[in-house]
Design an enzyme around this catalytic site. Structure first.
Site, PDB file in Angstrom:
ATOM      1  N   ASP A   1      -2.248  -0.186  -3.801  1.00  0.00           N
ATOM      2  CA  ASP A   1      -3.164   0.246  -4.047  1.00  0.00           C
ATOM      3  C   ASP A   1      -4.726  -0.477  -5.268  1.00  0.00           C
ATOM      4  O   ASP A   1      -5.557  -0.865  -4.546  1.00  0.00           O
ATOM      5  CB  ASP A   1      -3.459   1.489  -3.652  1.00  0.00           C
ATOM      6  CG  ASP A   1      -2.700   2.261  -2.712  1.00  0.00           C
ATOM      7  OD1 ASP A   1      -1.582   2.275  -2.608  1.00  0.00           O
ATOM      8  OD2 ASP A   1      -2.954   2.639  -1.408  1.00  0.00           O
TER       9      ASP A   1
ATOM     10  N   LYS B   1       4.232   8.957  -8.545  1.00  0.00           N
ATOM     11  CA  LYS B   1       5.650   9.295  -7.739  1.00  0.00           C
ATOM     12  C   LYS B   1       6.436   9.320  -7.658  1.00  0.00           C
ATOM     13  O   LYS B   1       7.442  10.551  -7.222  1.00  0.00           O
ATOM     14  CB  LYS B   1       5.479   8.885  -6.268  1.00  0.00           C
ATOM     15  CG  LYS B   1       3.923   9.540  -5.756  1.00  0.00           C
ATOM     16  CD  LYS B   1       3.778  10.099  -3.708  1.00  0.00           C
ATOM     17  CE  LYS B   1       5.292   8.450  -3.170  1.00  0.00           C
ATOM     18  NZ  LYS B   1       4.929   6.909  -2.394  1.00  0.00           N
TER      19      LYS B   1
ATOM     20  N   LYS C   1       0.583  -1.091  -0.042  1.00  0.00           N
ATOM     21  CA  LYS C   1      -0.158   0.188   0.155  1.00  0.00           C
ATOM     22  C   LYS C   1       1.332   0.716  -0.199  1.00  0.00           C
ATOM     23  O   LYS C   1       1.650   1.058   1.244  1.00  0.00           O
ATOM     24  CB  LYS C   1      -1.000  -0.313   1.065  1.00  0.00           C
ATOM     25  CG  LYS C   1      -1.863   1.244   1.207  1.00  0.00           C
ATOM     26  CD  LYS C   1      -2.418   0.829   2.676  1.00  0.00           C
ATOM     27  CE  LYS C   1      -3.562   2.354   2.748  1.00  0.00           C
ATOM     28  NZ  LYS C   1      -2.658   3.160   2.133  1.00  0.00           N
TER      29      LYS C   1
ATOM     30  N   LYS D   1       7.300   0.815   1.458  1.00  0.00           N
ATOM     31  CA  LYS D   1       7.653   0.093   0.677  1.00  0.00           C
ATOM     32  C   LYS D   1       8.800   0.130  -0.564  1.00  0.00           C
ATOM     33  O   LYS D   1       9.848  -1.145  -0.317  1.00  0.00           O
ATOM     34  CB  LYS D   1       6.179  -0.460   0.040  1.00  0.00           C
ATOM     35  CG  LYS D   1       6.567  -0.898  -1.726  1.00  0.00           C
ATOM     36  CD  LYS D   1       5.026  -0.854  -2.596  1.00  0.00           C
ATOM     37  CE  LYS D   1       5.022   0.720  -2.442  1.00  0.00           C
ATOM     38  NZ  LYS D   1       5.224   0.959  -3.445  1.00  0.00           N
TER      39      LYS D   1
END
Lengths: 429, 261, 385
Positions: free
Chosen positions: B127, B40, B9, B14
């Site tokens: 996600d 990102k 998630k 991560k």
């Protein structure tokens, strides 16, 4: 926006080899199309073709196939809105594949998807693997995804891979070669065939000439792939990797020095006794003879021709034509040199990107020129004489030069209907 | 060559953990590639010392095409080749496709053949498990999947979704579960929750990463703890997990560089 | 199986429908998608391409823009590429690609509207639906552009109508629209404008001067209802053809029987005819044939959407290719009339082909037999019975 040839290299650098601006709308009249993936793929004999598409994506190919009489092998599974979210069309595709394989005597199946499944990232590879196992039939993935146009994975490039993906087991047939990349087979009068035969190569295969699927599969046994037109390069490379079938670059060109180079490449394959010298001299002589007809004549080179734009443009310039414009999409690697030579001779030559939005206004005040090459020139200009060079005729070698010169010599004053000309060409964008 | 997708998630740590594992594996002498698959585009910052890797999508957007790996790669700690897929401007576009496009480009540029890495880590936002984000576990890409999770409810929910995606694909001989890493958030009964998840997911626990302020300290310096101070307890812990990964997930395996893994 | 086309081509998509309505109105049409999408319109769904100034463009949507979001790129492309002066409007249409990435066309049109005096708007097509759905939205969008209409456009004194719905996708040739116009004018009804073919932006702007809208395709009904509600213009449905032209014009003159002419005669119990086509044209043809032979049992069936209030007993919408084959095998009609491509699905049933461009594209669009107006010859049909 048109670009002068002297400024072209910089423009190409900014635009990554393509001429159409990445910042402009595209004008896409029906004269600017080509064979499209449908007509190319359906050349593989005895395969059924299934398109998984939203309704908007399949119409042109379907109607063009009806005009060509190939539609009985082409089918469409329509996607619904909910499929975009749920991915349910994958299951429907499995059912459709089963139905088609059961109802037809397909030897293979080509499964085309569109930009949509590219964006959704749908797993068709997994589906194909499963269906191949279940139905015991080879299935090749095709993509009609014009969002990748003008990239290394453009649909007109990848469709060759789609076709040749069927080739699996490699045999050994020293006396056979394949022609790859040209949509239609090289015209049978080309000296290429005599040349090859003089070295013991009697079988020259092209997918469009294969009468059944097994014959098509035998292309894997050929000694080498001859890459005639650039869009087949990726397929050649992939075939080399996948089944160890080597390839030789043998580009169709109208420039004698490039034709020579091609035959030199080919000579590496073995001993060929055929001497191209006499034919070369004949072509050079014919070029001299035609000059009174061509020198100083105004001409426009269109995009809708079965030739590389800058290769042909340089040839026309050498014939003495006063080139007014060249319409083109890109400068391919192997025509870079021709473009550079032409640039030194004609830095003032305007090059028009073939999808340039300004072309929408050109029809209203078209200029008159002596010769138009390509049917799109009849749409944007008023050529007195028109030379077509259609995709259905792949000219090659010195006989290709002679054939082109003959078309120029025998070109009749153009007075027909542009509309009929375009629609009869049955092109797809 | 082993290709491993690390899913989790967003915000679970991560990227920090993937980079640390990549650094750990690289420090054992292996050639490593890390590919950030999160819009990102900050997966590899701790490997590159803060040097921003130009996201592939951003590069394509500006240049229209890409002819060379050199234009999109950033070399990080221990010569780890770092790539970032990047993605859309928030609120528009299609992030999933960004990953597919990046992979296709790396294929076209023959990245695997050119760099011939021993390990490839895909750091993937877990996600959303739509077609695009599931791409790393498709045929030809990652063969093994690691899920990073904490004991938090939403993290476990995402982990469970990822597990389901892997299971769906497993029928097609795609990626298999390598195991789960617990990145501790000090939630009540965290170990119990994770053990329960691991059992239900029919996989194994590769290791537990405790909360440790050193992670943040070195992250502020754009480093992994492995690079920052390999003698720290936390570094040893991560080395231990990396060792298990190298050994193919079997608990307690030790790494031997150069051997065929 | 559902959704699988083995004999028919995919029909004209929604963006072809919208483009068809706006094509001759002097604006710029932008189709936001890859170039293949627009190729359907320019090469296959727009017979006027070479006969009319064609100011229609593809956004040339590329993969990278699909990923990163295309709105800014689209806006700047439109701003930089449109060189034509005196544009009447700019309309942006969507495609499957823009639908999947959820392109925000509203925001693009809002930004483009700033500083422009012409309308800039979007019809959010998806390329997933058929042409009639796009057309319906397009007629509605045009009807809602109240700000285009001159404020003093009072209804004229004479009996005048707007023909609304005559697009090439249903009527394929200018001649067909011309026949509709002639049929009305020879009966003393002035044609104020024609939405779809044979018209101009100016005539659309004067639409409120007509006393009535004559709706010739079901897709135009939504727009017609809007104009009735907001501008008080009533509408009548039907295509003047053969002897039905007289009944329809009587209704326009207000001298009808009180019920819509298009529903006036009920089918009989005799030979069964199946009409496959655009609903209003089929229903009009049914009336014309019943005027010749009241015994005929005529059914209007279609693969396209039908307006429920105009359906008669036995009329229906088919979903799949196989439905048509099953239908003719079950109902055993004496004759099927429809686009020649449907013949592939009607087994040995006698067939009379009348092209429907939304089905067969350019395969028959040079066909010049009139199927509208007084010139339509029903004998060709009747002699087959």
């Amino acid at each position: 926006m048109q670009v002068l040839l002297e400024n072209l290299p910089q423009y190409l650098k900014e635009n990554k080899k393509r001429l159409n601006s990445k910042d402009a709308l595209h004008y896409c009249p029906p004269c600017g199309g080509g064979w499209g993936v449908v007509k190319t793929a359906v050349q593989v004999p005895e395969v059924q073709v299934l398109f998984v598409i939203p309704i908007g994506c399949g119409r042109h190919g379907a109607i063009a196939a009806m005009k060509d009489g190939t539609d009985s092998r082409i089918h469409y599974l329509l996607m619904e809105e909910v499929d975009l979210v749920s991915g349910d069309h994958l299951e429907k595709t499995e059912a459709a594949v089963r139905e088609l394989v059961e109802e037809t005597e397909a030897k293979g199946l080509i499964l085309f998807t569109t930009c949509i499944d590219d964006l959704l990232g749908s797993d068709f590879e997994g589906l194909i693997e499963k269906m191949e196992e279940e139905l015991q039939i080879p299935i090749s993935r095709g993509k009609m995804n014009p969002i990748l146009s003008e990239t290394p994975r453009a649909p007109d490039i990848m469709v060759h891979n789609t076709a040749y993906n069927f080739l699996r087991e490699r045999g050994q047939e020293e006396s056979a070669v394949n022609l790859v990349g040209c949509l239609s087979p090289v015209t049978s009068d080309s000296e290429l065939f005599d040349f090859l035969e003089s070295g013991g190569i009697r079988e020259v295969r092209h997918m469009g000439n294969c009468s059944n699927f097994d014959e098509f599969l035998s292309m894997a046994d050929s000694r080498v792939n001859l890459l005639i037109r650039a869009p087949g390069k990726r397929a050649c490379r992939d075939m080399e990797r996948a089944i160890g079938l080597p390839w030789i670059d043998l580009p169709a060109s109208f420039l004698p020095e490039k034709i020579d180079e091609g035959y030199k490449n080919l000579s590496l394959l073995g001993d060929f006794s055929y001497d191209t010298g006499a034919l070369k001299r004949e072509a050079e002589e014919a070029i001299r003879e035609i000059r009174p007809l061509t020198a100083g004549r105004t001409a426009v080179l269109g995009k809708t021709v079965n030739a590389d734009s800058f290769d042909l443009a340089l040839f026309l310039h050498r014939l003495g034509f006063q080139l007014k414009y060249v319409l083109a999409a890109a400068v391919k690697d192997h025509e870079q040199e021709a473009m550079e030579i032409l640039r030194t001779k004609r830095p003032d030559l305007p090059v028009i990107p073939h999808l340039d939005p300004a072309l929408a206004l050109r029809q209203e005040n078209s200029e008159e020129v002596d010769f138009g090459f390509g049917l799109d020139t009849a749409v944007y200009f008023r050529p007195r004489k028109l030379v077509l060079l259609p995709f259905e005729t792949s000219l090659f070698g010195y006989r290709g030069i002679l054939a082109l010169l003959e078309s120029i010599r025998s070109a009749e004053p153009f007075s027909g209907s542009v509309k009929d000309l375009v629609y009869n060409a049955n092109l797809v964008i | 060559m082993r290709k491993i997708a690390v899913y989790g998630k967003g915000g679970i740590g991560k990227s920090t953990l993937t980079s640390s594992l990549a650094a750990a594996v690289a420090s054992m002498g292996y050639k490593v590639v890390q590919i950030g698959c999160d819009p990102k585009a900050d997966s590899t910052l701790n490997l590159t010392g803060g040097k921003e890797t130009v996201p592939v999508i951003e590069y394509l957007r500006q240049h229209g095409g890409c002819d060379s790996l050199d234009e999109i790669v950033t070399w990080g700690y221990k010569n780890i080749a770092c790539f970032e897929a990047g993605g859309p401007t928030p609120g528009t576009g299609c992030a999933g496709r960004g990953i597919v496009t990046t992979f296709e480009l790396l294929d076209d540029l023959e990245m695997f053949e050119t760099y011939d890495p021993d390990f490839v880590f895909y750091d993937v936002l877990g996600d959303v498990v739509c077609g695009g984000f599931a791409m790393p576990i498709r045929k030809g890409y990652a063969e093994e999947v690691i899920i990073v999770t904490s004991g938090e409810k939403m993290a476990l929910f995402a982990a469970s979704n990822i597990r389901m995606a892997v299971e769906n694909y497993q029928q097609r001989n795609y990626a298999k579960m390598l195991g789960v890493i617990l990145n501790k958030r000090n939630v009540e009964n965290e170990e119990e929750l994770i053990n329960d998840f691991v059992q239900r997911a029919d996989t194994e626990l590769l290791g537990v990463v405790p909360r440790d302020k050193n992670i943040q300290i070195y992250e502020d310096r754009c480093q992994t703890v492995i690079e920052g101070d390999p003698d720290l307890e936390i570094s040893k812990k991560i080395m231990e997990i990396a060792g298990r990964i190298v050994a193919g997930g079997k608990a307690g395996g030790t790494a031997v560089p150069g051997e065929d893994t | 199986m559902k959704g699988l086309l083995k004999k028919l081509p995919p029909f004209a998509p929604d963006y072809s429908g919208v483009s068809s309505l706006f094509y001759t109105l002097g604006g710029a049409i932008i189709i936001n998608g890859a170039d293949g999408c627009i190729g359907n319109v320019t090469g296959y769904d727009e017979p006027r391409f070479f006969d009319h100034d064609s100011y229609i463009f593809s956004s040339g949507l590329k993969e990278t823009h699909a990923i990163t979001g295309d709105e800014d790129v689209l806006r700047s492309k439109i701003e930089d590429s449109l060189e034509k002066e005196d544009l009447n409007f700019i309309v942006i249409l969507g495609t499957p690609t823009s639908a999947v990435i959820a392109s925000d066309h509203e925001s693009v049109t809002t930004l483009l509207s700033r500083g422009r005096e012409i309308p800039v708007f979007t019809v959010n097509t998806t390329g997933i639906d058929c042409y009639e759905k796009g057309l319906s939205r397009a007629f509605d969008a045009l009807a809602r552009k109240a700000d285009f209409y001159p404020p003093l456009s009072e209804p004229s004194e004479d009996l005048s109508v707007n023909i609304v719905g005559a697009t090439p996708l249903d009527f394929w040739g200018m001649e067909q629209a011309g026949e509709i116009r002639d049929s009305l004018e020879k009966r003393g009804i002035r044609v104020n404008g024609c939405w779809g073919m044979d018209n101009s932006w100016e005539s659309v702007r004067k639409s409120l001067q007509a006393q009535m809208n004559l709706i010739v395709a079901a897709s135009a009904l939504r727009g017609a209802r809007y104009m009735k509600k907001h501008h008080g213009i009533p509408f009548i449905c039907g295509v003047p053809l053969a002897r039905f032209a007289e009944a329809l014009t009587e209704e326009i003159r207000g001298k009808g029987s009180g019920q819509p002419a298009i529903m006036a005669l009920k089918p009989g119990r005799g030979q069964r005819l199946v009409l496959l086509g655009e609903q209003l044209w089929s229903c009009s043809l049914r009336q014309a044939l019943l005027l010749e032979n009241p015994d005929l049992d005529i059914r209007c069936i279609s693969f396209f959407k039908q307006e429920p209030s105009l359906k008669m007993e036995g009329d229906l919408v088919l979903q799949e290719e196989d439905d048509l084959t099953e239908y003719v095998n079950r109902e055993k009609p004496t004759l099927v009339i429809g686009d020649p491509l449907y013949r592939r699905l009607t087994c040995d049933t006698p067939f009379y082909g009348i092209p429907h461009l939304a089905v067969s594209s350019r395969l028959y669009w040079n066909h010049d037999t009139p199927y509208t107006g007084d010139a339509m010859d029903l004998n060709e049909i009747l002699k087959r019975l």
